[in-house]
Design a protein around this motif. Structure first.
Motif, PDB file in Angstrom:
ATOM      1  N   ALA A 184      18.873  15.487 -36.774  1.00 37.97           N
ATOM      2  CA  ALA A 184      18.527  14.151 -36.281  1.00 37.97           C
ATOM      3  C   ALA A 184      18.956  13.948 -34.825  1.00 37.97           C
ATOM      4  O   ALA A 184      18.257  13.313 -34.049  1.00 37.97           O
ATOM      5  CB  ALA A 184      19.159  13.084 -37.160  1.00 37.97           C
ATOM      6  N   LYS A 185      20.114  14.455 -34.463  1.00 37.44           N
ATOM      7  CA  LYS A 185      20.586  14.414 -33.065  1.00 37.44           C
ATOM      8  C   LYS A 185      20.689  13.000 -32.487  1.00 37.44           C
ATOM      9  O   LYS A 185      20.207  12.726 -31.377  1.00 37.44           O
ATOM     10  CB  LYS A 185      19.693  15.281 -32.168  1.00 37.44           C
ATOM     11  CG  LYS A 185      19.690  16.738 -32.593  1.00 37.44           C
ATOM     12  CD  LYS A 185      18.900  17.592 -31.645  1.00 37.44           C
ATOM     13  CE  LYS A 185      18.991  19.045 -32.056  1.00 37.44           C
ATOM     14  NZ  LYS A 185      17.840  19.849 -31.829  1.00 37.44           N
ATOM     15  N   CYS A 186      21.294  12.112 -33.228  1.00 37.61           N
ATOM     16  CA  CYS A 186      21.501  10.744 -32.713  1.00 37.61           C
ATOM     17  C   CYS A 186      22.399  10.824 -31.471  1.00 37.61           C
ATOM     18  O   CYS A 186      23.394  11.557 -31.463  1.00 37.61           O
ATOM     19  CB  CYS A 186      22.185   9.883 -33.766  1.00 37.61           C
ATOM     20  SG  CYS A 186      21.361   9.924 -35.361  1.00 37.61           S
TER      21      CYS A 186
ATOM     22  N   CYS B 153      22.827  19.160 -38.413  1.00 33.39           N
ATOM     23  CA  CYS B 153      21.929  18.009 -38.469  1.00 33.39           C
ATOM     24  C   CYS B 153      20.806  18.150 -37.460  1.00 33.39           C
ATOM     25  O   CYS B 153      21.027  18.542 -36.315  1.00 33.39           O
ATOM     26  CB  CYS B 153      22.711  16.729 -38.198  1.00 33.39           C
ATOM     27  SG  CYS B 153      21.720  15.250 -38.455  1.00 33.39           S
TER      28      CYS B 153
ATOM     29  N   GLY C  69      25.219  15.709 -42.501  1.00 37.90           N
ATOM     30  CA  GLY C  69      24.101  15.804 -41.572  1.00 37.90           C
ATOM     31  C   GLY C  69      22.800  16.095 -42.311  1.00 37.90           C
ATOM     32  O   GLY C  69      22.798  16.393 -43.508  1.00 37.90           O
ATOM     33  N   HIS C  70      21.709  16.016 -41.558  1.00 37.99           N
ATOM     34  CA  HIS C  70      20.394  16.301 -42.147  1.00 37.99           C
ATOM     35  C   HIS C  70      20.145  17.794 -41.971  1.00 37.99           C
ATOM     36  O   HIS C  70      19.540  18.228 -40.994  1.00 37.99           O
ATOM     37  CB  HIS C  70      19.321  15.484 -41.456  1.00 37.99           C
ATOM     38  CG  HIS C  70      19.548  14.004 -41.559  1.00 37.99           C
ATOM     39  ND1 HIS C  70      18.669  13.072 -41.089  1.00 37.99           N
ATOM     40  CD2 HIS C  70      20.574  13.299 -42.099  1.00 37.99           C
ATOM     41  CE1 HIS C  70      19.139  11.854 -41.327  1.00 37.99           C
ATOM     42  NE2 HIS C  70      20.304  11.978 -41.926  1.00 37.99           N
TER      43      HIS C  70
ATOM     44  N   PHE D 219      29.612  14.204 -34.130  1.00 39.83           N
ATOM     45  CA  PHE D 219      29.974  15.008 -35.305  1.00 39.83           C
ATOM     46  C   PHE D 219      29.017  16.174 -35.544  1.00 39.83           C
ATOM     47  O   PHE D 219      29.432  17.253 -35.943  1.00 39.83           O
ATOM     48  CB  PHE D 219      29.994  14.072 -36.525  1.00 39.83           C
ATOM     49  CG  PHE D 219      30.072  14.778 -37.841  1.00 39.83           C
ATOM     50  CD1 PHE D 219      31.236  15.438 -38.225  1.00 39.83           C
ATOM     51  CD2 PHE D 219      28.992  14.777 -38.709  1.00 39.83           C
ATOM     52  CE1 PHE D 219      31.312  16.093 -39.448  1.00 39.83           C
ATOM     53  CE2 PHE D 219      29.061  15.424 -39.928  1.00 39.83           C
ATOM     54  CZ  PHE D 219      30.225  16.085 -40.300  1.00 39.83           C
ATOM     55  N   TYR D 220      27.754  15.980 -35.264  1.00 42.25           N
ATOM     56  CA  TYR D 220      26.774  16.965 -35.720  1.00 42.25           C
ATOM     57  C   TYR D 220      26.789  18.236 -34.867  1.00 42.25           C
ATOM     58  O   TYR D 220      27.219  18.252 -33.720  1.00 42.25           O
ATOM     59  CB  TYR D 220      25.370  16.360 -35.726  1.00 42.25           C
ATOM     60  CG  TYR D 220      24.688  16.348 -34.371  1.00 42.25           C
ATOM     61  CD1 TYR D 220      23.932  17.443 -33.930  1.00 42.25           C
ATOM     62  CD2 TYR D 220      24.800  15.250 -33.530  1.00 42.25           C
ATOM     63  CE1 TYR D 220      23.313  17.432 -32.686  1.00 42.25           C
ATOM     64  CE2 TYR D 220      24.188  15.232 -32.283  1.00 42.25           C
ATOM     65  CZ  TYR D 220      23.455  16.329 -31.877  1.00 42.25           C
ATOM     66  OH  TYR D 220      22.853  16.326 -30.641  1.00 42.25           O
TER      67      TYR D 220
ATOM     68  N   LYS E  46      15.126   9.293 -37.630  1.00 36.69           N
ATOM     69  CA  LYS E  46      15.776   9.575 -38.924  1.00 36.69           C
ATOM     70  C   LYS E  46      15.495   8.452 -39.921  1.00 36.69           C
ATOM     71  O   LYS E  46      15.415   8.685 -41.123  1.00 36.69           O
ATOM     72  CB  LYS E  46      17.277   9.809 -38.758  1.00 36.69           C
ATOM     73  CG  LYS E  46      18.142   8.579 -38.537  1.00 36.69           C
ATOM     74  CD  LYS E  46      19.632   8.932 -38.518  1.00 36.69           C
ATOM     75  CE  LYS E  46      20.465   7.670 -38.245  1.00 36.69           C
ATOM     76  NZ  LYS E  46      21.886   7.948 -38.111  1.00 36.69           N
TER      77      LYS E  46
ATOM     78  N   PHE F 230      24.543   8.854 -30.307  1.00 40.68           N
ATOM     79  CA  PHE F 230      25.889   8.270 -30.418  1.00 40.68           C
ATOM     80  C   PHE F 230      26.805   9.120 -31.289  1.00 40.68           C
ATOM     81  O   PHE F 230      27.941   8.739 -31.553  1.00 40.68           O
ATOM     82  CB  PHE F 230      25.801   6.859 -31.032  1.00 40.68           C
ATOM     83  CG  PHE F 230      25.095   6.850 -32.369  1.00 40.68           C
ATOM     84  CD1 PHE F 230      25.769   7.171 -33.523  1.00 40.68           C
ATOM     85  CD2 PHE F 230      23.752   6.551 -32.441  1.00 40.68           C
ATOM     86  CE1 PHE F 230      25.117   7.200 -34.739  1.00 40.68           C
ATOM     87  CE2 PHE F 230      23.089   6.577 -33.654  1.00 40.68           C
ATOM     88  CZ  PHE F 230      23.778   6.902 -34.809  1.00 40.68           C
ATOM     89  N   CYS F 231      26.320  10.284 -31.738  1.00 43.30           N
ATOM     90  CA  CYS F 231      27.064  11.043 -32.741  1.00 43.30           C
ATOM     91  C   CYS F 231      27.788  12.230 -32.106  1.00 43.30           C
ATOM     92  O   CYS F 231      27.176  13.036 -31.404  1.00 43.30           O
ATOM     93  CB  CYS F 231      26.105  11.539 -33.818  1.00 43.30           C
ATOM     94  SG  CYS F 231      26.920  12.542 -35.085  1.00 43.30           S
TER      95      CYS F 231
END
Ligand code: SF4
Lengths: 281, 401
Positions: B66-68, B64, B110-111, B73-74, B191, B70-71
């Protein structure tokens, strides 16, 4: 008891946990206001010869497990007390000590007195449903100069909850030394865990029925922060077994002390840390 | 207005404004909130039915851009731990889902700049060719926006192509808090802005798709912003009536860049009950047992929820952030019935499909949710070579440089 037998029978099977919780919360407030106490506990194994390394934050040092002999128990108590730097030391299940007394062919009182002489202050738990003679065993604890940290239940079918709680209240009428009662069962079945409704109902009913024991307690490490916090809103007023190890590798806000305080405040109550003697720290 | 007056207004079926909602959320006793929410649930679902769905939560890629913050997972492009699931792996997951009575995949990821729109179209078509009645509840609004940017085609066109390929409904993920101050702070403004997220849903609803709406709370938002989020969803629902359900979950902080602590169980129950009161035009509210655990998940049924969500079989995103609860169908049904409700299976449209499957036939018990990759390692399936990559790493991997 603050509700009639008929009301109790209907509350025992209610699915309206909000109504039941409200009644229990009201009683809790009458007794404790918004005060919620908690104790940070350091567990040490009963069967070990290693000198324990104890976290200084512990408000209670608890010796857990079943000693093989009285001599082993006494020597472990002395070793833990020496390391405890004045923190209250609790230990053992009263049911296990009853069994130990049988194995040693000694009176329970002798066992308790020897443990007390070695420095033990409190019996960690008295599992009501496992005790051979609950009244006598609890009285012996008192006579031996020890205190009882908590009365517990090992197992509990929800259909029997009210009857067991009534028996606990009757015991307290006789002995009057039980300071805290933990109504949720210690033995958990991971395949069929108790449900949230069940736990809430049990805590609330315990507050209603066992109204002569000052504190209704919930176990932080066994039941987890989420259920423990909800329990505080339906009658519980004391949280047991908060970890005394306060290193917080992922930041201060996540340390056990901060987490328990945050949860109590978020439940609308005021956190007060106590020690094993039920004294504020 | 006092809490009692607001409570009376809610009890009489009145609609409350943002100020009143905030007053309730902040000041009403938790049992009062629960009572009000439970009465709304009972009015909307008078038969005492609580539903659940058997589906599988599959994350087709963890790569992904986007790299939020709070995530957990990516993985960034080029990471050795990045993965893309192959079509065959996805088919195998569908077979396993059907075997336990499921009829849908919740497919999100993910993106990944190296997955072009054609990859999604081919996947959806292949799924529909193999499993004609199987449903694809897929691609949350930020993923649709990502595809729109990747293809430089408008949202409507991307959605139309995905629908033509087999998209059945859109999950409400990626909403977090629909307030741009919060989105900037969480590094997820890029995002999708609040308006962009809502716009994808507007397009989807106009195209005839039903969608869910979510809220991830407990990061940096204020109480006002939580309420603003609900108000925005309510306004769009007034306009389109396309949302089937609302799902709130608490931010899971483990292994995330943002870190911090998780909102408490009581806060969850208060937030859920407030949502039930505010979202007076939403039919259903789901309990988030996956973030709250089974016990608080069950208690949600007393605080406004009428749905126990999904027997999701697999979960990767919140598990990466520290939550690892599991409930199979038998456990979900046990919890529903123990709370005094009637358990019924549903589809994504909240149409009742029937009674619990395990009462008809033997279903293996499930004590832990699967993950996309049990070994956790990265991979790139062979068929990806047919699709053009955007990133340098992707091109190298596919020998397209
Ligand atoms: S939340 Fe979704 S969009 Fe954000 S970094 Fe994680 S996978 Fe990417």
């Amino acid at each position: 008891m603050p509700v009639s037998e008929a009301e109790l029978a209907s509350l025992a099977s209610t699915r309206d946990i909000i109504h039941l919780g409200l009644i229990a919360d009201d009683l809790r407030r009458q007794r404790h206001g918004l005060r919620t106490t908690f104790v940070r506990v350091a567990d040490v194994p009963a069967v070990s010869v290693e000198p324990p390394v104890l976290p200084p934050a512990a408000g209670e040092i608890r010796i857990c497990g079943v000693p093989a002999t009285l001599a082993q128990a006494v020597s472990r108590v002395a070793q833990v007390v020496a390391a405890a730097a004045g923190a209250p030391v609790s230990g053992f299940s009263l049911a296990d000590l009853e069994a130990l007394a049988g194995a040693e062919r000694a009176p329970l009182r002798t066992i308790l007195e020897e443990l007390h002489a070695a420095g033990l202050e409190l019996i960690a738990e008295a599992p009501f449903d496992r005790l051979q003679d609950a009244r006598r065993a609890v009285e012996e604890v008192n006579i031996a100069g020890l205190a009882l940290a908590r009365l517990t239940l090992q197992q509990l079918e929800s259909t029997f909850a009210v009857a067991l709680y009534q028996a606990v209240a009757a015991l307290q009428r006789d002995v009057a030394v039980v300071r805290a009662f933990a109504p949720l069962p210690r033995l958990l079945n991971p395949a069929v865990p108790t449900t949230g409704y069940d736990d809430v109902r049990r805590v609330a009913l315990a507050r209603l029925v066992v109204d002569n024991v000052p504190s209704i307690q919930v176990d932080w490490s066994r039941y987890g922060p989420k259920l423990a916090q909800v329990a505080l809103t339906v009658g519980a007023d004391d949280v047991d077994a908060v970890s005394a190890i306060d290193d917080a590798p992922e930041g201060r806000r996540r340390a056990p002390l901060e987490e328990i305080r945050r949860n109590i405040v978020a439940a609308g109550q005021s956190p007060i840390e106590r020690d094993g003697r039920f004294e504020p720290r | 207005m006092t809490i009692d007056r607001i409570a009376d207004k809610v009890a009489a079926g009145g609609r409350i404004d943002a100020g009143e909602a905030l007053a309730l959320y902040r000041c009403a006793p938790t049992p009062t909130l629960g009572r009000l929410a439970d009465a709304i649930r009972a009015r909307r679902h008078p038969g005492g039915i609580v539903t659940y769905i058997i589906d599988r939560n599959v994350n087709y890629t963890n790569v992904c851009v986007a790299k939020c913050s709070f995530c957990a997972f990516y993985r960034p492009v080029g990471s050795a731990e990045g993965y893309v699931l192959g079509f065959d792996e996805i088919f195998r997951k569908i077979d396993e889902t059907i075997a336990v009575g499921g009829g849908q995949l919740l497919l999100q990821g993910g993106h990944n700049p190296d997955l072009p729109l054609e990859w999604y179209e081919d996947l959806f078509r292949a799924v529909k060719a193999r499993y004609p009645s199987f449903r694809l509840h897929a691609l949350s609004p930020p993923e649709v926006i990502h595809l729109s940017r990747l293809t430089q085609k408008p949202i409507g066109e991307v959605l139309d192509r995905l629908i033509a390929a087999g998209l059945d409904s859109v999950p409400g993920g990626g909403a977090e808090i629909l307030v741009d101050r919060v989105r900037r702070a969480l590094h997820c403004y890029g995002k999708a802005t609040s308006a962009e997220w809502l716009d994808v849903m507007r397009h989807a609803h106009r195209a005839g798709l039903r969608t869910t709406a979510t809220m991830m709370y407990g990061t940096v938002e204020t109480g006002e912003e939580r309420i603003e989020h609900l108000m925005r969803l309510r306004a769009l629902q007034d306009e389109t009536a396309g949302f089937t359900a609302f799902i709130a979950w608490s931010y899971q902080p483990e292994h995330t860049e943002l870190a911090g602590s998780e909102a408490t169980a009581v806060d969850y129950l208060r937030t859920l009950a407030t949502a039930r009161i505010v979202l007076d035009n939403f039919e259903s509210l789901q309990a988030s047992w996956v973030t709250q655990g089974g016990k608080v998940g069950q208690l949600s049924l007393g605080y406004g929820a009428n749905d126990m969500g999904s027997v999701m079989l697999e979960e990767n995103v919140v598990r990466a952030a520290g939550a690892a609860y599991c409930m199979d169908e038998m456990e979900i049904v046990r919890n529903i019935e123990d709370a005094g409700f009637i358990a019924k299976r549903r589809n994504m449209h909240y149409e009742i499909l029937g009674d619990p499957i395990f009462r008809d036939r033997e279903i293996p018990r499930m004590l832990a949710l699967s993950t996309s990759r049990t070994g956790g390692g990265g991979s790139s399936p062979e068929e990806l070579r047919m699709y053009s990559a955007r990133s340098l790493a992707g091109k190298r991997d596919r020998r397209q440089d």
